[in-house]
Design a protein around this motif. Structure first.
Motif, PDB file in Angstrom:
ATOM      1  N   VAL A 328      -1.196   6.426 -11.424  1.00  0.00           N
ATOM      2  CA  VAL A 328      -0.998   7.756 -10.761  1.00  0.00           C
ATOM      3  C   VAL A 328       0.166   8.223 -10.804  1.00  0.00           C
ATOM      4  O   VAL A 328       0.211   9.702 -10.989  1.00  0.00           O
ATOM      5  CB  VAL A 328      -1.695   7.431  -9.113  1.00  0.00           C
ATOM      6  CG1 VAL A 328      -1.762   8.762  -8.627  1.00  0.00           C
ATOM      7  CG2 VAL A 328      -3.005   6.917  -9.294  1.00  0.00           C
ATOM      8  N   GLN A 329       1.262   7.723 -10.755  1.00  0.00           N
ATOM      9  CA  GLN A 329       2.560   8.246 -10.650  1.00  0.00           C
ATOM     10  C   GLN A 329       2.935   9.055 -11.932  1.00  0.00           C
ATOM     11  O   GLN A 329       3.434  10.325 -11.868  1.00  0.00           O
ATOM     12  CB  GLN A 329       3.673   7.315 -10.259  1.00  0.00           C
ATOM     13  CG  GLN A 329       3.715   6.766  -8.830  1.00  0.00           C
ATOM     14  CD  GLN A 329       4.707   5.599  -8.753  1.00  0.00           C
ATOM     15  OE1 GLN A 329       4.545   4.666  -9.254  1.00  0.00           O
ATOM     16  NE2 GLN A 329       5.821   5.675  -8.150  1.00  0.00           N
ATOM     17  N   LEU A 361      -3.110  14.274  -6.366  1.00  0.00           N
ATOM     18  CA  LEU A 361      -2.925  12.837  -6.912  1.00  0.00           C
ATOM     19  C   LEU A 361      -2.329  12.112  -6.090  1.00  0.00           C
ATOM     20  O   LEU A 361      -2.718  10.872  -5.584  1.00  0.00           O
ATOM     21  CB  LEU A 361      -2.467  12.862  -8.122  1.00  0.00           C
ATOM     22  CG  LEU A 361      -3.328  13.468  -9.484  1.00  0.00           C
ATOM     23  CD1 LEU A 361      -2.589  13.715 -10.643  1.00  0.00           C
ATOM     24  CD2 LEU A 361      -4.631  12.440  -9.671  1.00  0.00           C
ATOM     25  N   TYR A 362      -0.955  12.591  -5.569  1.00  0.00           N
ATOM     26  CA  TYR A 362      -0.211  11.866  -4.607  1.00  0.00           C
ATOM     27  C   TYR A 362      -0.820  11.635  -3.223  1.00  0.00           C
ATOM     28  O   TYR A 362      -0.764  10.526  -2.732  1.00  0.00           O
ATOM     29  CB  TYR A 362       1.213  12.602  -4.467  1.00  0.00           C
ATOM     30  CG  TYR A 362       2.234  12.373  -5.802  1.00  0.00           C
ATOM     31  CD1 TYR A 362       2.591  11.085  -6.190  1.00  0.00           C
ATOM     32  CD2 TYR A 362       2.831  13.591  -6.146  1.00  0.00           C
ATOM     33  CE1 TYR A 362       3.334  10.890  -7.308  1.00  0.00           C
ATOM     34  CE2 TYR A 362       3.720  13.368  -7.339  1.00  0.00           C
ATOM     35  CZ  TYR A 362       3.862  12.130  -7.829  1.00  0.00           C
ATOM     36  OH  TYR A 362       4.782  11.900  -9.016  1.00  0.00           O
ATOM     37  N   ASN A 374       5.278   4.827  -0.708  1.00  0.00           N
ATOM     38  CA  ASN A 374       6.568   5.190   0.107  1.00  0.00           C
ATOM     39  C   ASN A 374       7.347   6.022  -1.242  1.00  0.00           C
ATOM     40  O   ASN A 374       8.147   7.019  -0.718  1.00  0.00           O
ATOM     41  CB  ASN A 374       7.464   4.109   0.589  1.00  0.00           C
ATOM     42  CG  ASN A 374       6.824   3.249   1.625  1.00  0.00           C
ATOM     43  OD1 ASN A 374       6.227   3.905   2.471  1.00  0.00           O
ATOM     44  ND2 ASN A 374       6.900   1.853   1.813  1.00  0.00           N
ATOM     45  N   GLU A 375       7.364   5.437  -2.274  1.00  0.00           N
ATOM     46  CA  GLU A 375       8.032   6.337  -3.531  1.00  0.00           C
ATOM     47  C   GLU A 375       7.511   7.639  -3.833  1.00  0.00           C
ATOM     48  O   GLU A 375       8.176   8.725  -3.928  1.00  0.00           O
ATOM     49  CB  GLU A 375       7.882   5.497  -4.892  1.00  0.00           C
ATOM     50  CG  GLU A 375       8.922   5.978  -5.872  1.00  0.00           C
ATOM     51  CD  GLU A 375       8.904   5.156  -7.132  1.00  0.00           C
ATOM     52  OE1 GLU A 375       9.136   5.742  -8.274  1.00  0.00           O
ATOM     53  OE2 GLU A 375       8.736   4.108  -6.810  1.00  0.00           O
ATOM     54  N   MET A 376       5.885   7.737  -3.407  1.00  0.00           N
ATOM     55  CA  MET A 376       5.402   8.914  -3.648  1.00  0.00           C
ATOM     56  C   MET A 376       5.586   9.913  -2.518  1.00  0.00           C
ATOM     57  O   MET A 376       5.602  11.147  -2.821  1.00  0.00           O
ATOM     58  CB  MET A 376       3.671   8.457  -3.758  1.00  0.00           C
ATOM     59  CG  MET A 376       3.371   8.065  -5.042  1.00  0.00           C
ATOM     60  SD  MET A 376       1.484   7.519  -4.713  1.00  0.00           S
ATOM     61  CE  MET A 376       1.236   6.500  -6.443  1.00  0.00           C
ATOM     62  N   LEU A 400       7.802  12.963   5.924  1.00  0.00           N
ATOM     63  CA  LEU A 400       7.539  12.142   4.677  1.00  0.00           C
ATOM     64  C   LEU A 400       8.888  11.134   4.595  1.00  0.00           C
ATOM     65  O   LEU A 400       8.916   9.959   4.270  1.00  0.00           O
ATOM     66  CB  LEU A 400       7.311  12.874   3.431  1.00  0.00           C
ATOM     67  CG  LEU A 400       6.007  13.740   3.393  1.00  0.00           C
ATOM     68  CD1 LEU A 400       5.924  14.658   2.418  1.00  0.00           C
ATOM     69  CD2 LEU A 400       4.886  12.500   3.101  1.00  0.00           C
ATOM     70  N   LEU A 401      10.214  11.616   4.765  1.00  0.00           N
ATOM     71  CA  LEU A 401      11.214  10.815   4.383  1.00  0.00           C
ATOM     72  C   LEU A 401      11.337   9.840   5.708  1.00  0.00           C
ATOM     73  O   LEU A 401      11.802   8.910   5.382  1.00  0.00           O
ATOM     74  CB  LEU A 401      12.480  11.750   4.557  1.00  0.00           C
ATOM     75  CG  LEU A 401      12.721  12.490   3.300  1.00  0.00           C
ATOM     76  CD1 LEU A 401      13.743  13.503   3.388  1.00  0.00           C
ATOM     77  CD2 LEU A 401      12.824  11.903   2.081  1.00  0.00           C
TER      78      LEU A 401
END
Length: 618
Positions: A328-329, A361-362, A374-376, A400-401
């Motif tokens: 996905v990424q 997607l994310y 978390n990376e997304m 988000l952060l």
């Protein structure tokens, strides 16, 4: 059947007739024969005769030129061809000449070092020419041309500052001549790999050819310089741009072919990467094409639309491949890449659509608890911060952060802290910045220590700019060095950490040196006044001229400089070194290099000979 004019009435008469139909004159066989002969001799004057003659001439010239080219290439090949034994001998000779050059350089015999470096380059180039022309070992040839370039670079570094003409000759050979040869070698290697169906390797070779080809500015600067007219420069630039466009498109074509094969063999992740590489190269080729069509608006617009469709198709192929690979990424990243390139092409609606697809997607992956959620979340902050496909939303960025940081994602910690430090989207608070960074460091994140090193490095630069080598500047510099050291100790692989540590070590040593010089001057002020009629002189624009040894064997350099307050003055400086590493560093930088600019306090020995002792190059 032919016709000719009657000798009496000039009417047309057939060669089959016995008399003229108009005047009745009898036509003899001799007259018929002469008419037919004249017709045969004048065939080349007819349109079809001219065309036939042109085709015959062109065909003949093609054959002759082809034969000459083959013979010429064969002659070059025979002239440069080395036997396997001779090749090994040349390589051994090159290695020995290089060792001799380095030894001469260490002894500060720059004349011998320059000659040996030049001989080294000659040997490597001879081997490379043999590989290229005679043996068709193009990758080996490219490697040897690169070694020849390295040798010439070393030679250039040991030339005296005054040898500007010789330096230009060496640089022309290094950058332009050998750069082109290396580029052609990589291109030839890529052509063979393409024929063999090894498309990914062919793409890499075409890319290396692109990187090796000399830049337009170097070609103009080193080939002929200011003697070029504006029209000549424009012609050279157009040829250069077309050459680079061709190499970019060849690279893209190979990546696309490789991608198709990977996709068909169900290696979808690799296929997606290859499609993205193809898109990147076609995008850069498109930028150059639009540059050449800058004043041709209609043609430029057509080219832009065509390139946009090509980019969309390649990114869609990449997204499809990543979808099959369940990545996905990378799929979302493909749409983001497409969006940024469409934005550059001034198609904001299409760009916004690509960004929205990436966001969807994310968001969908995060809702489904993807392992890289978390990376997304961290990646999504860029979209909401810059308004890519969605309205700008700083509150969403902070949310988000915070979520990603609380879940243990180190980059989220640092970005959130930076927002509080700069007041970007939140209330500015140094206290919150340090609190968040302390939490990140307590968790042992190397990136947090790197970020703190950067914070204090910036603080040092600002303090030094305003107040010089103050106590606060000392403190900031030491703190920055300590944090970078800790980041490295905790396993940071960031190149920034290492080169910042190198810079900080040099700055700290230089700082200590300048302090010790000032203290030494004050301590021995009375003695210096009596012995040398000494005074403090501030210097600037220091140029390294040469290096040598005094009677006691100590190494020193001779610089040319000017007094800080007297731009027209001319001062010679004698600079003594504290260790061999310092000498090597200066030698690698190059005699006459503008990077070597020590500045500060010096003691006068007489009216124009000054000396730095036990200090470092800035």
């Amino acid at each position: 059947m032919l016709s000719f004019k009657c000798p009496d009435c000039k009417a047309k008469v057939s060669t089959d007739a016995d008399s003229c139909l108009k005047c009745g004159r009898q036509i003899t066989d001799v007259e018929k024969k002469d008419a037919m002969t004249k017709h045969r001799k004048s065939w080349y004057k007819k349109w079809w005769g001219k065309l036939a003659l042109f085709v015959i001439t062109l065909f003949s010239m093609t054959i002759v030129i082809g034969v000459i080219a083959v013979l010429h290439e064969d002659a070059i090949g025979q002239r440069v061809k080395l036997s396997p034994q001779a090749t090994e001998e040349q390589l051994a000779l090159a290695a020995q000449r290089y060792a001799d050059a380095m030894a001469a350089r260490k002894e500060l015999d720059f004349v011998a070092a320059s000659a040996s470096f030049g001989d080294t380059a000659d040997s490597y180039e001879k081997v490379a020419d043999s590989y290229y022309y005679a043996e068709k070992k193009y990758e080996d040839a490219a490697a040897m041309y690169e070694k020849a370039q390295e040798a010439l670079s070393k030679r250039k570094a040991v030339l005296p500052y005054e040898s500007q003409e010789e330096r230009a000759v060496v640089e022309r050979r290094e950058i332009v001549t050998l750069g082109r040869k290396k580029s052609y070698a990589y291109t030839s290697a890529a052509n063979l790999l393409n024929e063999a169906g090894e498309y990914e390797k062919a793409a890499e070779s075409y890319h290396n050819a692109y990187l090796s080809y000399p830049s337009y500015s170097d070609i103009i600067r080193l080939q002929k310089g200011s003697e070029y007219t504006k029209e000549e420069e424009e012609k050279i630039e157009t040829e250069w741009q077309n050459k680079r466009i061709d190499m970019r498109l060849q690279t893209a074509s190979m990546y696309e072919k490789a991608a198709d094969i990977y996709f068909n063999t169900k290696d979808y992740g690799k296929a997606g990467d290859m499609y993205i590489n193809a898109a990147y190269n076609k995008y850069n080729a498109a930028i150059s094409q639009e540059y050449l069509l800058f004043f041709k608006k209609e043609e430029k617009e057509k080219a832009r639309n065509k390139n946009k469709l090509i980019l969309e198709e390649l990114h869609e192929k990449a997204a499809m491949a990543f979808s099959h690979a369940e990545d996905v990424q990378k799929k979302a990243s493909a749409y983001k890449s497409l969006g940024s390139r469409l934005e550059r092409a001034e198609d904001k609606n299409a760009a916004s659509g690509a960004y929205k697809t990436a966001i969807a997607l994310y968001e969908d992956a995060i809702r489904n608890g993807h392992k890289y959620s978390n990376e997304m979340k961290y990646t999504l902050t860029e979209y909401y911060k810059k308004g890519l496909g969605v309205p700008k939303d700083e509150a969403r960025v902070v949310q988000l952060l915070t979520e990603a940081a609380n879940a243990g994602y180190d980059r989220a910690f640092i970005s959130l802290a930076e927002m509080y430090r700069t007041g970007d989207g939140v209330r500015k608070s140094e206290e919150m910045y340090f609190r968040i960074m302390q939490e990140a460091m307590a968790r042992g994140y190397p990136s947090a220590f790197e970020a703190m090193g950067g914070y204090y490095f910036t603080s040092y630069v600002l303090e030094h700019y305003e107040n010089g080598w103050s106590n606060r500047a000392h403190l900031y510099l030491e703190k920055s060095k300590a944090y970078y050291t800790e980041a490295k100790a905790r396993g940071s692989k960031s190149p920034v950490v290492q080169w910042r540590l190198d810079d900080l070590t040099t700055l700290a040593d230089y700082n200590e040196t300048m302090d010790s010089l000032t203290e030494a001057y004050e301590r021995h002020r009375s003695e210096a006044n009596q012995k040398y009629q000494g005074k403090i002189v501030y210097v600037r624009d220091v140029r390294l001229m040469t290096m040598t040894k005094d009677k006691s064997g100590d190494v020193y350099a001779i610089f040319k400089s000017t007094e800080a307050d007297a731009p027209s003055s001319a001062i010679t400086i004698r600079f003594y070194f504290s260790d061999e590493k310092e000498i090597e560093k200066l030698l690698d930088a190059g005699i006459g290099s503008s990077n070597c600019r020590p500045q500060g306090i010096v003691e006068t020995y007489d009216n124009n000979i000054l000396s730095f002792r036990n200090c470092r190059v800035k």
